[in-house]
Design an enzyme around this catalytic site. Sequence first.
Site, mmCIF file in Angstrom:
data_model
loop_
_atom_site.group_PDB
_atom_site.id
_atom_site.type_symbol
_atom_site.label_atom_id
_atom_site.label_comp_id
_atom_site.label_asym_id
_atom_site.label_seq_id
_atom_site.Cartn_x
_atom_site.Cartn_y
_atom_site.Cartn_z
ATOM 1 N N TYR A 1 0.830 -1.218 0.000
ATOM 2 C CA TYR A 1 0.000 0.000 0.000
ATOM 3 C C TYR A 1 0.863 1.266 0.000
ATOM 4 O O TYR A 1 0.339 2.370 -0.092
ATOM 5 C CB TYR A 1 -0.866 0.046 1.268
ATOM 6 C CG TYR A 1 -2.071 -0.868 1.302
ATOM 7 C CD1 TYR A 1 -2.025 -2.179 0.870
ATOM 8 C CD2 TYR A 1 -3.282 -0.401 1.816
ATOM 9 C CE1 TYR A 1 -3.141 -3.006 0.945
ATOM 10 C CE2 TYR A 1 -4.411 -1.215 1.889
ATOM 11 C CZ TYR A 1 -4.318 -2.521 1.456
ATOM 12 O OH TYR A 1 -5.422 -3.337 1.536
ATOM 13 N N HIS B 1 -10.018 -2.511 6.266
ATOM 14 C CA HIS B 1 -9.788 -3.826 5.639
ATOM 15 C C HIS B 1 -10.587 -4.872 6.400
ATOM 16 O O HIS B 1 -10.864 -4.696 7.593
ATOM 17 C CB HIS B 1 -8.282 -4.165 5.694
ATOM 18 C CG HIS B 1 -7.886 -5.266 4.746
ATOM 19 N ND1 HIS B 1 -8.166 -6.591 4.980
ATOM 20 C CD2 HIS B 1 -7.250 -5.231 3.541
ATOM 21 C CE1 HIS B 1 -7.705 -7.320 3.965
ATOM 22 N NE2 HIS B 1 -7.141 -6.526 3.066
ATOM 23 N N GLY B 2 -10.917 -5.976 5.755
ATOM 24 C CA GLY B 2 -11.537 -7.110 6.448
ATOM 25 C C GLY B 2 -10.522 -7.683 7.439
ATOM 26 O O GLY B 2 -9.316 -7.438 7.305
ATOM 27 N N ASP B 3 -10.990 -8.502 8.384
ATOM 28 C CA ASP B 3 -10.050 -9.038 9.384
ATOM 29 C C ASP B 3 -9.399 -10.347 8.906
ATOM 30 O O ASP B 3 -8.838 -11.090 9.688
ATOM 31 C CB ASP B 3 -10.783 -9.259 10.714
ATOM 32 C CG ASP B 3 -11.912 -10.269 10.574
ATOM 33 O OD1 ASP B 3 -12.150 -10.763 9.445
ATOM 34 O OD2 ASP B 3 -12.566 -10.565 11.586
ATOM 35 N N GLN C 1 -0.559 -12.539 3.945
ATOM 36 C CA GLN C 1 -0.847 -11.112 3.760
ATOM 37 C C GLN C 1 -0.517 -10.275 5.001
ATOM 38 O O GLN C 1 -0.582 -9.043 4.948
ATOM 39 C CB GLN C 1 -2.328 -10.916 3.419
ATOM 40 C CG GLN C 1 -2.706 -11.413 2.045
ATOM 41 C CD GLN C 1 -4.182 -11.167 1.783
ATOM 42 O OE1 GLN C 1 -4.747 -10.169 2.205
ATOM 43 N NE2 GLN C 1 -4.814 -12.091 1.084
ATOM 44 N N THR D 1 -17.205 -10.936 5.897
ATOM 45 C CA THR D 1 -18.492 -11.629 5.732
ATOM 46 C C THR D 1 -18.233 -13.031 5.173
ATOM 47 O O THR D 1 -17.695 -13.174 4.080
ATOM 48 C CB THR D 1 -19.386 -10.845 4.746
ATOM 49 O OG1 THR D 1 -19.343 -9.467 5.101
ATOM 50 C CG2 THR D 1 -20.811 -11.367 4.735
ATOM 51 N N ASP E 1 12.250 -41.734 -19.678
ATOM 52 C CA ASP E 1 11.805 -40.545 -20.424
ATOM 53 C C ASP E 1 12.155 -40.718 -21.911
ATOM 54 O O ASP E 1 13.038 -40.041 -22.431
ATOM 55 C CB ASP E 1 12.520 -39.320 -19.802
ATOM 56 C CG ASP E 1 12.127 -38.014 -20.444
ATOM 57 O OD1 ASP E 1 11.072 -37.961 -21.105
ATOM 58 O OD2 ASP E 1 12.890 -37.037 -20.290
#
Length: 431
Positions: free
Chosen positions: A75, A89-91, A98, A122, A204
């Site tokens: 940021y 911000h969300g928790d 992050q 949510t 291979d």
Amino acid sequence: MKTVYICVTTDVIHEGHKNIIAQAKKYGKLIVGVMSDEALVKFDRFPTLSTKERVQLFQSIAEIDEVVVQSSVSYRDNLLTYRPDYVVHGDNWKDNEQSVIRDEVMEILKQWGGELIEIPYTRNEAVKRIDTKMREKLSMPEFRRKRLKQLLQLRPIVKALEVHSGITALIAEKTIVANEGELDQFDAMWISSLCDSTAKGKPDIELVDMSSRIRTIDDVMDVSTKPIILDGDTGGLIEHFVYNVRTLERMGVSAVIIEDKTGLKKNSLFGNEVAQTQDTIENFCEKIRAGKNVQLSDDFMIIARIESLILEKGMEDALKRAYAYVEAGADGIMIHSRKKDPTEIFTFCDTFCKRDKTTPIVVVPTSFNTVSEEELAAHGVNIVIYANQLTRSAFPAMQSTAIDILKHHRAKEVDDRLMSIKSILTLIHEL
Ligand code: SPV
Ligand code: MG
């Protein structure tokens, strides 16, 4: 009037985002930073909308006063520019990779007495469904196939990791690291002939046939979204190659790399210790042209792999072939070497780039593994493939476990170094 800043990374606005926007707005003038595509691919999910489209999406929301672009995962730049009183911000970023971003935000806000406000994220069924759907969409062929070409525009160097099963695909898909305040992850997956064969206990030598390779691709695709680069060995007969191009393209594979060898193919890292025959330029160009002719989309790439340095045919031969293969329609060139010293790779890349500034160059630094991604990019390399490291790390771990169980006549002694049963049971998320 106080200022509030939030950063968004989504393509779809659900009630979780709406809640954060509504809560944030209560604190003052709301600035929304839309994370740029370049940053987003390192941070989280690959975007299905462009930065510009995502900016427009948020501009249409009445509560938002200003929409700007956040061009890094950090940021920092936007916080220093807008000096907001609050970041909301969300928790949901405290206990994962992050958290380094979160720590930095709090540190920067201290400079002017700003505050971080965290809102419970949510987590209801509807939100979960939208999040899942957004990810699932990325696994569809039309999204996955074009993603490699998109990444070539977004990344200084595209990083591909070898995978050969569902579980290795999950590792490539989900491994994200926080390093020096940044997040990073792999961009693409390499389905290696060596490792696909080794996983099946076979040599291979093109013994594991295309039907079996397709089975592996399918297992990988089932659990991942990242683009796939397939090791197509020699591509086989031209008459067969065209059918395989169609199949791979339809499945959503992004690129096939075929090598200019013919007859019984052996792994390149044997070099001239085993008999290997290089194809003629004419025949290999014919194969490339035939593949390009049957391709239906603009997204699929046929990358030509040059074995001249492996077979000690010299730099001039390698370059001559590279120009001819591009002329025949190749969408990229892979140059391979088994020397520890990267000089010949650098010489090839520097010379090729002088004449051709657009065709992507691919390298596989298994032998010249001291070279950093930054150095490769500086020499014009566009894709780096870590071609066998997952297989090579898993095998010795499994072998020593088997040895120790035999030695101790029980499994207790090995248990401490194993993943717990609980972790393995919860490793795979069910739909
Ligand atoms: C593979 O991974 O199968 C490759 C790369 O072809 S190498 O093994 O280096 O030849
Ligand atoms: Mg191979």
